[in-house]
Design an enzyme around this catalytic site. Structure first.
Site, short mmCIF file in Angstrom:
data_model
loop_
_atom_site.label_atom_id
_atom_site.label_comp_id
_atom_site.label_asym_id
_atom_site.label_seq_id
_atom_site.Cartn_x
_atom_site.Cartn_y
_atom_site.Cartn_z
N ARG A 131 19.31 12.85 40.79
CA ARG A 131 20.22 13.87 41.64
C ARG A 131 21.67 14.09 41.13
O ARG A 131 21.90 15.45 40.94
CB ARG A 131 19.96 13.28 43.12
N THR A 132 22.47 12.97 41.29
CA THR A 132 23.93 13.15 40.67
C THR A 132 23.90 13.61 39.19
O THR A 132 24.49 14.65 39.08
CB THR A 132 24.39 11.86 40.90
N LYS A 173 22.81 -1.45 20.99
CA LYS A 173 23.43 -2.08 19.81
C LYS A 173 24.47 -3.03 19.95
O LYS A 173 24.96 -3.90 19.15
CB LYS A 173 24.03 -1.10 18.66
N ARG A 213 28.38 7.18 35.10
CA ARG A 213 27.68 6.19 36.27
C ARG A 213 27.30 5.08 35.59
O ARG A 213 27.01 4.87 34.19
CB ARG A 213 26.43 6.81 36.74
N HIS A 257 31.11 6.23 45.11
CA HIS A 257 30.38 7.42 44.64
C HIS A 257 31.17 8.54 45.36
O HIS A 257 30.80 8.81 46.26
CB HIS A 257 29.04 7.19 45.03
#
Lengths: 305, 150
Positions: A52-53, A81, A102, A130
């Site tokens: 969604r975000t 890595k 995020r 958020h």
């Protein structure tokens, strides 16, 4: 005010900033497709999956003519890595004008903002913050209620771990006379520090263990998921899991103007029979995220004063 | 009494007094007093009017400052530091908790980025008694009993 200023925590911005974002989001809603970001490259760094975000940010940027580089989960980046967050951010900052990120670890976005050299927008750092979700929640409240003062809001479900309810509580507290009603099982009550915060500002709040007729006073019902994994005793979950489900018949005596919000995804906490009720607003709320994010990005990049 | 003073008196150095008895070895550890060859004497479970029981450390030829005092303040917020020169107390200091704690303390939150990358920790002191430190990164609050020195 917001030009070149990272957005990491909802408290980074002032009430005036919130209001500016709301006004601008309304402009973008009226005219969402523009060339404002032409020539701009934005990093979209999703160290953990989000549908969604991420789609909302990417849609917001694409509609304004911006370009996006980045990755959709850390398995497709150099993190596999063994690259540190520090190095990934320094590298991405070299290539772009703004970083949207995020990350599963709390505080990661704040750290990134300190080392990047370009503004950073936090699209979720673990259970911490958020802020763009909070701003789209505010926009949804303003749009449906016509105001942000004197809002009677019911926050329902997981009030202990839910980052969206904590940030929304802080954001609404800068407006006049909010009334907070907390509805949750005892295990998932609003943490003491947020109640102390409301006490210090002289803001009213009430705690409830279940839904009752009290919701007739609500302007907004903000639903969240009660997650099984939050309970140490599975029996406790079984006892409460059906108490916090909102059903259509419960909405009979609520205000005509009342709207139901949910940060989504929902599981079973809003019964599907609510979806067709005009008071259900959660899908429109998600759409509002595009306009709100367009406003935030434009202000941070100084494209709109 | 005279005999006891003979044993514990120091010519030059520092006496750290009013340490909670149960934090004596924490103070020894954070100041790394087990290293070096200065003479150190300490006593614990000594009677104290104010604290009930207390501990005391006497360190010869060491004079603490800056970050070292901040560390003592976090573990023993009521400690007093007496500076000794030529057997005389020349300065008495009460430790003070600074407004910000940089680099010294570990964030209690296992999901905080500072516990996963090489980052200098940074806390705002939001309460002195009891001590509560708010992490500038993850925004979680580390309480007095959770304070761990890095």
């Amino acid at each position: 005010m917001m030009h070149k200023k990272s957005l990491i925590s909802i408290t980074d911005y002032s009430k005036d900033d919130y209001l500016r974002i709301m006004d601008l989001a309304a402009d973008f809603e009226a005219n969402p497709n523009q060339d404002l970001l032409k020539g701009t490259v934005i990093a979209s760094l999703f160290f953990e999956p989000s549908t969604r975000t991420r789609l909302s940010f990417e849609s917001a940027i694409n509609r304004l003519g911006g370009r996006i580089v980045g990755f959709t989960d850390s398995s497709s980046s150099s993190v596999t890595k063994g690259e540190t967050l520090h190095d990934t951010i320094r590298m991405a900052a070299n290539y772009t004008d703004l970083i949207v990120m995020r990350h599963p670890l709390e505080g990661s976005a704040r750290y990134a903002s300190q080392i990047a050299g370009v503004p950073v927008i936090n699209a979720g750092d673990g259970a911490n913050q958020h802020p763009t979700q909070t701003l789209l929640d505010l926009y949804s409240i303003k749009k449906t209620q016509g105001k942000l003062d004197d809002i009677n809001i019911f926050l329902v479900g997981d009030l202990k771990y839910g980052r969206t309810v904590h940030s929304l509580l802080q954001a609404l507290s800068v407006f006049k006379n909010p009334i907070f009603n907390f509805v949750s099982p005892p295990e998932l009550s609003m943490p003491i520090e947020y109640k102390r915060y409301l006490d210090s500002k002289g803001i009213k709040y009430f705690e409830h263990r279940e839904f009752t007729d009290i919701i007739s006073a609500a302007d907004i019902i903000y639903m969240t998921r009660v997650q099984k994994e939050r309970f140490t005793d599975p029996m406790e979950y079984e006892k409460v899991k059906n108490i916090y489900i909102l059903r259509n018949k419960m909405l009979q005596n609520t205000k005509e103007t009342m709207r139901i919000l949910h940060p989504l995804p929902r599981v079973n906490e809003i019964h599907p029979d609510v979806d067709s009720n005009p008071k259900a607003y959660y899908f429109e709320q998600a759409r509002n995220g595009i306009y709100t994010r367009q406003a935030i990005i434009s202000l941070i990049l100084g494209l709109i004063k | 009494m005279d005999k006891e003073l003979q044993v514990s008196a120091i010519k030059d150095g520092t006496v750290i007094d009013h340490i909670p008895s149960n934090r004596l070895f924490d103070v020894i550890n954070i100041l790394q007093l087990f290293k070096g060859d200065e003479m150190i004497t300490f006593g614990t479970n000594l009677d104290s009017k104010r604290m009930g029981k207390k501990a005391i450390i006497k360190v010869e030829n060491r004079f603490f400052q800056g970050e070292e005092i901040d560390k003592i303040a976090l573990i023993a917020p009521h400690a007093k530091l007496n500076t000794i020169k030529n057997y005389q107390v020349v300065e008495k200091r009460v430790v003070e908790i600074p407004e910000q704690i940089i680099s010294i303390v570990k964030c209690f939150n296992p999901k905080c980025i500072t516990n996963h990358e090489s980052i200098t920790t940074h806390f705002d002191v939001i309460s002195e008694n009891p001590i509560e430190l708010k992490c500038r990164f993850c925004e979680k609050i580390t309480t007095e009993k959770e304070v761990r020195i890095r």
